[in-house]
Write a protein that holds these residues in place. Structure first.
Motif, PDB file in Angstrom:
ATOM      1  N   VAL A 245      17.015   8.366   7.333  1.00 28.95           N
ATOM      2  CA  VAL A 245      15.896   7.561   7.563  1.00 28.95           C
ATOM      3  C   VAL A 245      15.962   6.190   6.431  1.00 28.95           C
ATOM      4  O   VAL A 245      15.990   5.230   6.882  1.00 28.95           O
ATOM      5  CB  VAL A 245      14.584   8.204   7.464  1.00 28.95           C
ATOM      6  N   GLN A 246      16.362   6.777   5.303  1.00 25.31           N
ATOM      7  CA  GLN A 246      16.479   5.787   4.209  1.00 25.31           C
ATOM      8  C   GLN A 246      15.238   5.365   3.420  1.00 25.31           C
ATOM      9  O   GLN A 246      15.282   5.051   2.118  1.00 25.31           O
ATOM     10  CB  GLN A 246      17.488   4.639   4.770  1.00 25.31           C
ATOM     11  N   SER A 247      14.158   5.037   4.363  1.00 24.84           N
ATOM     12  CA  SER A 247      12.769   4.544   3.894  1.00 24.84           C
ATOM     13  C   SER A 247      11.911   4.815   4.802  1.00 24.84           C
ATOM     14  O   SER A 247      11.948   4.874   5.869  1.00 24.84           O
ATOM     15  CB  SER A 247      12.978   3.230   3.395  1.00 24.84           C
ATOM     16  N   GLY A 248      10.527   5.015   4.059  1.00 22.14           N
ATOM     17  CA  GLY A 248       9.405   4.972   4.917  1.00 22.14           C
ATOM     18  C   GLY A 248       8.632   3.959   5.369  1.00 22.14           C
ATOM     19  O   GLY A 248       7.803   3.959   6.043  1.00 22.14           O
ATOM     20  N   SER A 249       9.221   2.786   4.803  1.00 19.89           N
ATOM     21  CA  SER A 249       8.548   1.511   4.817  1.00 19.89           C
ATOM     22  C   SER A 249       9.472   0.686   5.820  1.00 19.89           C
ATOM     23  O   SER A 249      10.690   0.476   5.615  1.00 19.89           O
ATOM     24  CB  SER A 249       8.566   0.748   3.477  1.00 19.89           C
ATOM     25  N   SER A 300       7.437   6.055   1.345  1.00 23.33           N
ATOM     26  CA  SER A 300       8.330   7.034   1.690  1.00 23.33           C
ATOM     27  C   SER A 300       8.033   8.332   1.332  1.00 23.33           C
ATOM     28  O   SER A 300       8.471   9.424   2.042  1.00 23.33           O
ATOM     29  CB  SER A 300       9.829   6.490   0.908  1.00 23.33           C
ATOM     30  N   LEU A 301       7.430   8.511   0.219  1.00 18.23           N
ATOM     31  CA  LEU A 301       6.860   9.611   0.061  1.00 18.23           C
ATOM     32  C   LEU A 301       6.049  10.306   0.836  1.00 18.23           C
ATOM     33  O   LEU A 301       5.869  11.516   1.276  1.00 18.23           O
ATOM     34  CB  LEU A 301       5.703   9.819  -1.447  1.00 18.23           C
ATOM     35  N   ASN A 302       5.189   9.340   1.525  1.00 22.38           N
ATOM     36  CA  ASN A 302       4.246   9.861   2.544  1.00 22.38           C
ATOM     37  C   ASN A 302       5.009  10.610   3.850  1.00 22.38           C
ATOM     38  O   ASN A 302       4.650  11.461   4.606  1.00 22.38           O
ATOM     39  CB  ASN A 302       3.243   8.815   3.249  1.00 22.38           C
ATOM     40  N   LEU A 303       5.943   9.697   4.144  1.00 23.22           N
ATOM     41  CA  LEU A 303       6.917   9.988   5.329  1.00 23.22           C
ATOM     42  C   LEU A 303       7.551  11.494   5.128  1.00 23.22           C
ATOM     43  O   LEU A 303       7.523  12.317   5.887  1.00 23.22           O
ATOM     44  CB  LEU A 303       8.190   9.241   5.529  1.00 23.22           C
ATOM     45  N   LEU A 304       7.924  11.693   3.776  1.00 26.15           N
ATOM     46  CA  LEU A 304       8.387  12.958   3.344  1.00 26.15           C
ATOM     47  C   LEU A 304       7.237  13.888   3.388  1.00 26.15           C
ATOM     48  O   LEU A 304       7.757  15.141   3.932  1.00 26.15           O
ATOM     49  CB  LEU A 304       9.164  12.925   1.882  1.00 26.15           C
ATOM     50  N   ASP A 305       6.102  13.819   3.174  1.00 27.74           N
ATOM     51  CA  ASP A 305       5.196  14.690   3.323  1.00 27.74           C
ATOM     52  C   ASP A 305       4.844  14.779   4.657  1.00 27.74           C
ATOM     53  O   ASP A 305       4.554  16.299   4.947  1.00 27.74           O
ATOM     54  CB  ASP A 305       3.936  14.245   2.493  1.00 27.74           C
ATOM     55  N   ASP A 306       4.611  14.050   5.379  1.00 28.76           N
ATOM     56  CA  ASP A 306       4.275  13.926   6.839  1.00 28.76           C
ATOM     57  C   ASP A 306       5.431  14.941   7.865  1.00 28.76           C
ATOM     58  O   ASP A 306       5.164  15.849   8.353  1.00 28.76           O
ATOM     59  CB  ASP A 306       4.218  12.734   7.524  1.00 28.76           C
ATOM     60  N   MET A 307       6.708  14.748   7.520  1.00 32.29           N
ATOM     61  CA  MET A 307       7.702  15.246   8.157  1.00 32.29           C
ATOM     62  C   MET A 307       8.362  16.531   7.406  1.00 32.29           C
ATOM     63  O   MET A 307       8.894  17.410   8.236  1.00 32.29           O
ATOM     64  CB  MET A 307       8.980  14.133   8.527  1.00 32.29           C
ATOM     65  N   LYS A 308       8.402  16.781   6.215  1.00 33.63           N
ATOM     66  CA  LYS A 308       8.556  17.749   5.446  1.00 33.63           C
ATOM     67  C   LYS A 308      10.172  18.282   6.046  1.00 33.63           C
ATOM     68  O   LYS A 308      10.233  19.436   6.699  1.00 33.63           O
ATOM     69  CB  LYS A 308       7.650  18.963   5.526  1.00 33.63           C
ATOM     70  N   PRO A 309      11.056  17.343   5.861  1.00 28.85           N
ATOM     71  CA  PRO A 309      12.508  17.574   6.276  1.00 28.85           C
ATOM     72  C   PRO A 309      13.028  18.970   5.610  1.00 28.85           C
ATOM     73  O   PRO A 309      12.675  19.054   4.372  1.00 28.85           O
ATOM     74  CB  PRO A 309      13.260  16.398   5.986  1.00 28.85           C
ATOM     75  N   TYR A 347      10.103  16.551  -3.140  1.00 29.73           N
ATOM     76  CA  TYR A 347      11.130  17.283  -1.978  1.00 29.73           C
ATOM     77  C   TYR A 347      11.277  18.675  -2.435  1.00 29.73           C
ATOM     78  O   TYR A 347      11.247  19.682  -1.503  1.00 29.73           O
ATOM     79  CB  TYR A 347      12.524  16.737  -1.905  1.00 29.73           C
ATOM     80  N   HIS A 348      11.524  19.149  -3.668  1.00 27.05           N
ATOM     81  CA  HIS A 348      12.095  20.494  -3.871  1.00 27.05           C
ATOM     82  C   HIS A 348      10.745  21.424  -3.760  1.00 27.05           C
ATOM     83  O   HIS A 348      10.814  22.453  -3.431  1.00 27.05           O
ATOM     84  CB  HIS A 348      12.658  20.635  -5.325  1.00 27.05           C
ATOM     85  N   LYS A 349       9.723  20.910  -4.092  1.00 24.43           N
ATOM     86  CA  LYS A 349       8.125  21.799  -4.014  1.00 24.43           C
ATOM     87  C   LYS A 349       8.105  22.006  -2.420  1.00 24.43           C
ATOM     88  O   LYS A 349       7.779  23.207  -1.791  1.00 24.43           O
ATOM     89  CB  LYS A 349       6.924  20.704  -4.439  1.00 24.43           C
ATOM     90  N   ILE A 350       8.391  20.925  -1.654  1.00 26.76           N
ATOM     91  CA  ILE A 350       8.258  21.297   0.002  1.00 26.76           C
ATOM     92  C   ILE A 350       9.198  22.225   0.563  1.00 26.76           C
ATOM     93  O   ILE A 350       8.919  23.116   1.257  1.00 26.76           O
ATOM     94  CB  ILE A 350       8.364  19.775   0.675  1.00 26.76           C
TER      95      ILE A 350
END
Ligand code: SF4
Length: 420
Positions: A245-249, A300-309, A347-350
């Motif tokens: 995805v590269q970025s959440g923006s 980008s942080l929010n996208l990581l948090d929302d999707m938790k890949p 990311y590592h926490k998720i």
């Protein structure tokens, strides 16, 4: 000049590879071409020449490759430079090894390779490239300069390559390209198949093996998403989806010329998780793109948090010569470092939370590689990485119980009891 003539004056050759799965695939082709021409593939100290198959996707990789070329030159080795640096930065290579250095580009390897050259591989994992180049034109990407526009390989030849790999004992076949979901986008008369149809064709090969599909760009996934999920439904395809995805923006995605919005990535992930109870979403984020503001980084942080890949590759932006983004004012290195540290920790926490939920679970696995420090590495149907601290045969299947977890892998013990 035919590729094999390039190496004619050397009998014993050593191969070294940097970079991605596609480059590993190219090294396998080179090895097949060399063997077919009667060369011996040997360890470095015995070699008349060393072929370094290079990568230059980031500044850090470029510096690692330069260091290696200088080391080999210092040892008085005859060095042949292959791969993306040979294609995208030949002047840089000449500045290190001299103007008469021999260079072999990815296109040369692609054109020099034909099916008479049998691909060989160690163990039970092999790589089969399905295409080279891409249909994108991302503003930060030097790979485009090295590998150019999309060239999809003929489906029959890919089918034959898979068939012969399975006959040679392959259990995991990694199909690869810069963008696997762009397969067949040329729409040429000879190539009516797209990735879903190609997957159906190669999973029709007899035998017990698994396919791992390589990187797929969101903008080439969207048009084929439904058919792709149908094709991934085959037991022979790992439920592993690598969709960078590269970025959440959306503003940064526009500046990167990625041709999709964050919402498209969200739609892809949600569709995959709706279709498969278990899957691995693997994605890539570039942190610190020149136009990335604090707010863009938060997106980008929010996208990581929302999707938790399940798996995330994090790259700190580095300007690559000859790209559009090279002309942009770069962010301060310390700012990029700070952001990627925050992103990586999050990311590592998720990932650890996700893996902790699997503790005690029993999973069917396939043993694919020997562990670097002993034991073996296995994959479950979602391509999760499971380590077993026991020496077991490659290619064997077992049921394991998850006894311990880390953020990027699980630890298991062989059970072979009925799955819960
Ligand atoms: S899709 Fe974009 S990032 Fe990927 S190889 Fe092509 S230009 Fe580079």
């Amino acid at each position: 000049m035919p590729l094999k003539n390039t190496f004619a004056k050397f009998q014993k050759i050593h191969l070294e590879t940097f970079g991605c799965t596609a480059n590993v695939g190219d090294t396998m082709k080179l090895r097949a071409i060399l063997r077919n021409a009667g060369h011996e593939i040997v360890e470095k100290d015995e070699a008349d020449a060393v072929i370094v198959n290079t990568c230059t996707v980031t500044k850090r990789t470029e510096l690692n490759v330069i260091k290696r070329l200088k080391e080999l030159k210092g040892e008085g080795k005859e060095v042949i430079v292959a791969g993306c640096m040979a294609a995208a930065q030949p002047e840089l290579v000449k500045s290190i090894l001299g103007n008469d250095v021999t260079m072999v580009t990815p296109r040369d390897i692609c054109n020099g390779y034909s099916e008479e050259h049998e691909l060989d591989f160690d163990g039970v994992v092999t790589v089969i490239p399905i295409a080279m180049g891409c249909v994108g034109n991302c503003s930060y990407c030097i790979v485009k300069r090295a590998r150019g526009n999309l060239k999809s390989y003929e489906p029959e030849k890919i089918f034959e390559a898979v068939k012969s790999a399975v006959e040679m004992g392959a259990k995991e076949i990694r199909i690869t390209s810069q963008d696997c979901s762009a397969y067949g986008w040329e729409n040429s008369s000879a190539l009516k198949l797209k990735l879903p149809e190609l997957l159906e064709l190669i999973t029709s090969v007899e035998g017990d093996f698994r396919i791992r599909v390589g990187m797929m760009n969101p903008f080439t996934v969207i048009p084929i998403l439904d058919e792709l999920l149908d094709a991934f439904d085959s037991e022979k395809v790992f439920k592993f989806f690598h969709v960078p995805v590269q970025s959440g923006s959306d503003k940064v995605l526009m500046d990167m010329r990625r041709n999709y919005k964050a919402a498209d990535f969200v739609e892809i992930v949600k569709s995959i998780r709706k279709r498969f109870e278990y899957s691995t979403i693997c994605t890539d984020f570039i942190i610190g793109f020149p136009t990335e503001t604090e707010d863009d980084f938060l997106s980008s942080l929010n996208l990581l948090d929302d999707m938790k890949p399940e798996k995330v590759n994090i790259t700190r932006f580095s300007p690559r010569p000859g790209t559009e983004a090279f002309k942009l004012k770069d962010l301060l290195e310390r700012e990029k470092k700070k952001r990627s540290r925050i992103f990586s920790a999050f990311y590592h926490k998720i990932a650890l939370e996700r893996n902790t939920a699997l503790e005690g679970k029993k999973l069917p696995i396939l043993i694919t590689e020997k562990g670097k420090k002993g034991g073996v590495i296995c994959r479950d149907p979602s391509y999760r990485m499971i380590v077993i601290n026991k020496d077991l045969p490659l290619g064997a299947s077992y049921t394991v119980r998850i006894t311990d977890v880390r953020s990027i892998y699980l630890v298991g013990e062989v059970q072979n009891v009925d799955l819960e």
